[in-house]
Design a protein around this motif. Structure first.
Motif, mmCIF file in Angstrom:
data_model
loop_
_atom_site.group_PDB
_atom_site.id
_atom_site.type_symbol
_atom_site.label_atom_id
_atom_site.label_comp_id
_atom_site.label_asym_id
_atom_site.label_seq_id
_atom_site.Cartn_x
_atom_site.Cartn_y
_atom_site.Cartn_z
ATOM 1 N N ARG A 24 -24.812 25.719 27.439
ATOM 2 C CA ARG A 24 -25.934 26.640 27.617
ATOM 3 C C ARG A 24 -25.587 28.059 27.194
ATOM 4 N N ASP A 25 -24.404 28.540 27.597
ATOM 5 C CA ASP A 25 -23.995 29.915 27.302
ATOM 6 C C ASP A 25 -23.270 30.017 25.964
ATOM 7 N N SER A 62 -29.820 27.164 14.314
ATOM 8 C CA SER A 62 -28.914 28.247 13.910
ATOM 9 C C SER A 62 -27.514 27.683 13.737
ATOM 10 N N LYS A 111 -26.072 28.433 21.978
ATOM 11 C CA LYS A 111 -26.104 29.720 21.280
ATOM 12 C C LYS A 111 -25.236 29.611 20.033
ATOM 13 N N GLN A 136 -25.138 25.833 16.577
ATOM 14 C CA GLN A 136 -25.818 25.026 17.584
ATOM 15 C C GLN A 136 -25.434 23.551 17.420
ATOM 16 N N THR A 177 -23.795 34.797 15.266
ATOM 17 C CA THR A 177 -24.591 35.889 14.728
ATOM 18 C C THR A 177 -24.153 36.130 13.289
#
Length: 276
Positions: free
Chosen positions: A244-245, A41, A100, A44, A103
């Motif tokens: 990670r977050d 995505s 992550k 990332q 969006t």
């Protein structure tokens, strides 16, 4: 040519550099084939191993078409200099993708990029245009020669794309800072989403502007990383671990780390140091 050690993204895949492009005086893009990277995505990152040198996190600057992917590298230290010295046919180790990403928002959106921060925003831009979002891209740099992907961006000629180049010395586009141009656009038009990546103080200014105008924002943060999997804690910011977050954080998450965002980061030794 790719030699798969394991299909698990936590294991290394050894892959061959197939193309190297000099983007700016101190930034190069390295293209390679890797199936997992080509499915990532936007936003990332990968952990890139340079044999005999080091392992470092790098954002993906192009994603697909499969199996193609790329990283765009600014020369700032030993490991990045080693990547700059690679040629087609040389090998690197890849693991990931991790973290992550952004969006995708179909609406009127603004992308604010500073310097090499355009790297993780490039695949985001391509995806947003593909789904029909109306995109204003503000790209800032010190001078024209430092505007990343300038030639490629000038070739994008579709109705739903506005390109706003900004240089500090006025050598191309508007003279000033990317954050200043972002503030002017927010005054003139209503945006549904803002995305940003670049120098942290620039991102912090854009974050404050987005809050002032009640526009949701997603920011791609950079921190020192050792493992890339949330184990070592070297990339901590507040209660979060960037690997990670993040590395992409939303408005609600950024509100929770305002005491550190734009102010402090952890050094390789674990000490808090000022963000420059």
């Amino acid at each position: 040519m790719v030699y798969h050690i394991d299909i698990d993204n936590n294991s290394y895949r050894v892959t061959e550099i197939r193309q190297v492009i000099q983007e700016t005086p101190n930034i190069k893009t390295l293209y390679f084939n890797d199936e997992l990277s080509a499915k990532a995505s936007p936003g990332q990152f990968l952990m890139i191993w340079i044999p005999g040198v080091d392992e470092i996190p790098m954002s993906l600057s192009t994603i697909g078409p499969a199996p193609s992917a790329s990283i765009t590298v600014k020369k700032v230290g030993e490991a990045t200099e080693a990547l700059h010295n690679l040629n087609p046919g040389d090998m690197i180790g890849v693991r990931g993708p991790y973290g992550k990403g952004f969006t995708l928002h179909k609406g009127r959106v603004m992308i604010v990029a500073g310097g090499s921060g355009m790297s993780p925003l490039h695949p985001l831009l391509m995806r947003l245009l593909k789904i029909g979002s109306e995109v204003t891209l503000i790209l800032g740099a010190k001078s024209k020669e430092n505007l990343l992907f300038l030639d490629n961006l000038l070739e994008v000629s579709i109705d739903n794309f506005e390109f706003v180049p900004v240089t500090e010395d006025g050598s191309y586009g508007s003279k000033g800072l990317a954050s200043e141009a972002a503030g002017e656009r927010m005054e003139d038009a209503q945006f549904d989403m803002v995305y940003a990546c670049g120098p942290e103080m620039m991102m912090f200014e854009v974050y404050k502007l987005s809050r002032m105008h009640s526009i949701p924002i997603e920011i791609c943060l950079e921190r020192y990383m050792r493992c890339g999997m949330g184990i070592c804690g070297s990339c901590g910011i507040g209660k979060y671990r960037v690997c990670r977050d993040g590395p992409v954080f939303s408005t609600s998450e950024l509100v929770e780390i305002e005491d550190e965002f734009g102010k402090y980061r952890l050094s390789p030794s674990g000490r808090k140091v000022n963000v420059e």
